[in-house]
Write an enzyme that holds these catalytic residues in place. Sequence first.
Site, PDB file in Angstrom:
ATOM      1  N   ASP A  60       0.866  -1.189   0.000  1.00 46.93           N
ATOM      2  CA  ASP A  60       0.000   0.000   0.000  1.00 46.93           C
ATOM      3  C   ASP A  60       0.899   1.234   0.000  1.00 46.93           C
ATOM      4  OD1 ASP A  60      -2.239   1.883   0.609  1.00 46.93           O
ATOM      5  OD2 ASP A  60      -3.331   0.058   1.115  1.00 46.93           O
ATOM      6  N   HIS A  73     -12.615  -0.230  -7.941  1.00 51.20           N
ATOM      7  CA  HIS A  73     -13.898   0.508  -7.950  1.00 51.20           C
ATOM      8  C   HIS A  73     -13.709   1.969  -7.520  1.00 51.20           C
ATOM      9  CE1 HIS A  73     -15.551  -0.041  -3.535  1.00 51.20           C
ATOM     10  NE2 HIS A  73     -14.280   0.315  -3.537  1.00 51.20           N
ATOM     11  N   ASP A  98       3.397   2.471  -4.902  1.00 52.32           N
ATOM     12  CA  ASP A  98       2.392   3.307  -5.557  1.00 52.32           C
ATOM     13  C   ASP A  98       2.000   2.509  -6.796  1.00 52.32           C
ATOM     14  OD1 ASP A  98       0.981   4.994  -7.171  1.00 52.32           O
ATOM     15  OD2 ASP A  98       2.407   6.650  -7.082  1.00 52.32           O
ATOM     16  N   PHE A  99       0.770   2.017  -6.822  1.00 54.17           N
ATOM     17  CA  PHE A  99       0.409   1.082  -7.900  1.00 54.17           C
ATOM     18  C   PHE A  99       0.323   1.733  -9.283  1.00 54.17           C
ATOM     19  CE2 PHE A  99      -3.883   0.981  -5.463  1.00 54.17           C
ATOM     20  CZ  PHE A  99      -4.398   2.104  -6.092  1.00 54.17           C
TER      21      PHE A  99
HETATM   22  C1  LIG Z   1     -10.942   1.160  -0.725  1.00 56.45           C
HETATM   23  S1  LIG Z   1      -9.395   0.789   0.033  1.00 56.45           S
HETATM   24  C2  LIG Z   1      -9.381  -1.003  -0.013  1.00 56.45           C
HETATM   25  C3  LIG Z   1      -8.545  -1.578   1.098  1.00 56.45           C
HETATM   26  C4  LIG Z   1      -8.573  -3.117   1.211  1.00 56.45           C
HETATM   27  N1  LIG Z   1      -8.158  -3.742  -0.025  1.00 56.45           N
HETATM   28  C5  LIG Z   1      -9.926  -3.608   1.656  1.00 56.45           C
HETATM   29  O1  LIG Z   1     -10.654  -4.207   0.860  1.00 56.45           O
HETATM   30  O2  LIG Z   1     -10.276  -3.370   2.825  1.00 56.45           O
HETATM   31  C6  LIG Z   1      -8.232   1.221  -1.264  1.00 56.45           C
HETATM   32  C7  LIG Z   1      -6.779   1.081  -0.852  1.00 56.45           C
HETATM   33  O3  LIG Z   1      -5.941   1.473  -1.950  1.00 56.45           O
HETATM   34  C8  LIG Z   1      -4.826   2.176  -1.424  1.00 56.45           C
HETATM   35  N2  LIG Z   1      -4.237   3.046  -2.451  1.00 56.45           N
HETATM   36  C9  LIG Z   1      -4.750   4.192  -2.974  1.00 56.45           C
HETATM   37  N3  LIG Z   1      -3.921   4.717  -3.889  1.00 56.45           N
HETATM   38  C10 LIG Z   1      -2.837   3.887  -3.948  1.00 56.45           C
HETATM   39  C11 LIG Z   1      -1.640   3.900  -4.724  1.00 56.45           C
HETATM   40  N4  LIG Z   1      -1.396   4.871  -5.621  1.00 56.45           N
HETATM   41  N5  LIG Z   1      -0.756   2.883  -4.548  1.00 56.45           N
HETATM   42  C12 LIG Z   1      -1.009   1.891  -3.640  1.00 56.45           C
HETATM   43  N6  LIG Z   1      -2.144   1.821  -2.885  1.00 56.45           N
HETATM   44  C13 LIG Z   1      -3.039   2.812  -3.029  1.00 56.45           C
HETATM   45  C14 LIG Z   1      -5.416   2.970  -0.274  1.00 56.45           C
HETATM   46  O4  LIG Z   1      -4.412   3.415   0.634  1.00 56.45           O
HETATM   47  C15 LIG Z   1      -6.385   1.952   0.335  1.00 56.45           C
HETATM   48  O5  LIG Z   1      -5.763   1.165   1.339  1.00 56.45           O
END
Ligand SMILES: C[S@@+](CC[C@H](N)C(=O)[O-])C[C@H]1O[C@@H](n2cnc3c(N)ncnc32)[C@H](O)[C@@H]1O
Length: 172
Positions: free
Chosen positions: A51, A82, A63-64
Site C-alpha cells: 500500500d 472501484h 504506488d500502484f
Molecule cells: C478502498 S481501500 C481497499 C482496502 C482493502 N483492499 C480492503 O478491501 O479493505 C483502497 C486502498 O488502496 C490504497 N491506495 C490508494 N492509492 C494507492 C496507490 N497509488 N498505490 C497503492 N495503494 C493505493 C489505499 O491506501 C487503500 O488502502
Amino acid sequence: MASLSNFDTNAVLNTFDFSKFQSICDVGAGPGTLLKAILKKHPQIRGVIADLPQVIEQAEPCDFFQGVPRNHDLYIMKHVLHDWDDNKGIQILKTVKECSPSHAKLMLLEYVVPGSNITSSGKLFDLHMGIVNNGKERTEEEWKNMLVAGGWNYLGYENTKGIISVILASKD
Ligand SMILES: C[S@@+](CC[C@H](N)C(=O)[O-])C[C@H]1O[C@@H](n2cnc3c(N)ncnc32)[C@H](O)[C@@H]1O
C-alpha cells in the site's frame, strides 16, 4: 471499510481455494485483513501486503501507478479498482502486469453489477462511488473489458455467499 472487509473476507475464504498458490501479494491492501486471514488458513503461503507508505506501517510500500512487489503467483486487489475511472484502472492493471511473473494470476474482489431489472446493493455502491470518488461499480462485461485493456486474459467470475465476487484473470 474495516467491518465491511471482515464480512467480505469470510465470504471469499469460503468460496475460493488459495492453497495452490505459493506467494500472494495484496495490492492496495489497507490493513491486509483478507491476506492475514488467507495466511492463517494456509500458513505455508508467503504473503505481502502492499500500500502507499503513509497508510500502513507493516505494508511493503508501493504506488500502484509506478510499481508493485514483484514475483508473486497471485495478485489480489480487493475494492481497489472501484475507486478509479476506467483510464486510471487500466493504468493500475498494466503496472501489476509489468511487475508480475508470466505465470501470475490476478484476482479482483469487487461487486459485479447484474442486469438492469435485478436488485443489487452494488447499484447503490455504484452511485456512491461515482459521487464520492469518481469511481464505479462494474458489470461483468465492464470488468472483462477493463482487464483486457490492461493486458490480462479474463478467466471468469464467481459469486460468493456475500455480495462480493471473485473475478479472475491470468497473465499468459
Ligand atoms: C478502498 S481501500 C481497499 C482496502 C482493502 N483492499 C480492503 O478491501 O479493505 C483502497 C486502498 O488502496 C490504497 N491506495 C490508494 N492509492 C494507492 C496507490 N497509488 N498505490 C497503492 N495503494 C493505493 C489505499 O491506501 C487503500 O488502502
